[in-house]
Design a protein around this motif. Sequence first.
Motif, mmCIF file in Angstrom:
data_model
loop_
_atom_site.group_PDB
_atom_site.id
_atom_site.type_symbol
_atom_site.label_atom_id
_atom_site.label_comp_id
_atom_site.label_asym_id
_atom_site.label_seq_id
_atom_site.Cartn_x
_atom_site.Cartn_y
_atom_site.Cartn_z
ATOM 1 N N LYS A 89 0.965 -0.979 -0.019
ATOM 2 C CA LYS A 89 -0.009 0.067 -0.204
ATOM 3 C C LYS A 89 0.904 1.205 0.185
ATOM 4 C CE LYS A 89 -3.934 -1.935 2.279
ATOM 5 N NZ LYS A 89 -4.830 -1.977 3.372
ATOM 6 N N TRP A 90 2.030 1.308 0.462
ATOM 7 C CA TRP A 90 2.816 2.459 0.622
ATOM 8 C C TRP A 90 3.410 2.577 -0.878
ATOM 9 C CZ3 TRP A 90 2.339 5.408 4.494
ATOM 10 C CH2 TRP A 90 1.897 5.062 5.840
ATOM 11 N N LEU A 91 3.924 1.453 -1.481
ATOM 12 C CA LEU A 91 4.243 1.739 -2.863
ATOM 13 C C LEU A 91 3.300 2.505 -3.880
ATOM 14 C CD1 LEU A 91 6.675 1.267 -4.740
ATOM 15 C CD2 LEU A 91 5.860 -0.992 -5.222
ATOM 16 N N VAL A 97 1.645 9.902 -5.030
ATOM 17 C CA VAL A 97 2.273 11.213 -4.766
ATOM 18 C C VAL A 97 3.249 11.571 -5.873
ATOM 19 C CG1 VAL A 97 3.817 12.168 -3.008
ATOM 20 C CG2 VAL A 97 2.164 10.917 -2.253
ATOM 21 N N ALA A 98 4.016 10.779 -6.391
ATOM 22 C CA ALA A 98 4.836 10.870 -7.504
ATOM 23 C C ALA A 98 4.189 11.622 -8.755
ATOM 24 C CB ALA A 98 5.731 9.888 -7.755
ATOM 25 N N LEU A 103 2.055 16.228 -11.919
ATOM 26 C CA LEU A 103 1.189 16.920 -12.408
ATOM 27 C C LEU A 103 1.046 18.540 -12.113
ATOM 28 C CD1 LEU A 103 -1.778 16.804 -13.823
ATOM 29 C CD2 LEU A 103 -2.853 16.658 -11.613
ATOM 30 N N LEU A 104 1.314 18.658 -10.877
ATOM 31 C CA LEU A 104 1.933 20.163 -10.494
ATOM 32 C C LEU A 104 2.809 20.738 -11.047
ATOM 33 C CD1 LEU A 104 1.553 19.613 -6.346
ATOM 34 C CD2 LEU A 104 -0.078 20.851 -8.060
#
Length: 187
Positions: A89-91, A97-98, A103-104
């Motif tokens: 789940k952390w992956l 997040v990446a 996108l930002l």
Amino acid sequence: MSITQILFWILSVLAVFSALMVITSKNPIYSVLWLIVTFFTISLHYILLNAQFLAIVNIIVYAGAIMVLFLFVIMLMNLNKDTEPQKNKWLKLAGAVAGGCLLLVLISALRNTESQMTQMTSGDIGLIQNLGKVLFNDYVVPFEISSILFLSAMVGAVVIGKRDEPGAVSKQGIRKVEEPKRAMNIS
């Protein structure tokens, strides 16, 4: 709004939707099929930009050859749910997040751009006829040299791939014999 703009927006929505389906499909075969749809929409964008040569090359090379190669690789890999490793789940969270950071960055880079439509001075910029004229008038010698190079590569591939036939003569002039009985004429 003109018909060109309507077609552009329809193709853009279809391209973005099919690209999203490529990355969200569970079945890899469906992902490849959606990728083919994406390549066709991009080729239609090239036609809207009056670049017919790029559109045809995109369909032949990408939607034709590379997609067939992808399908063969997927079929040879034999992907099953049993053999697929479970992701942490952390992956998954790190990947989200990446992707959000990317996108930002894209939004901040494109925020200050000017939204002007490109005006073409003449309608014959990307035509195949103009490409042929330049290719066979200005660049005829490099074109012929590359055609001889491709021809020699094809001949080399045929020579390398050709198998020795039974009873053929080898480089030393010795006839290859499959069966010893035939060599000694024993019946």
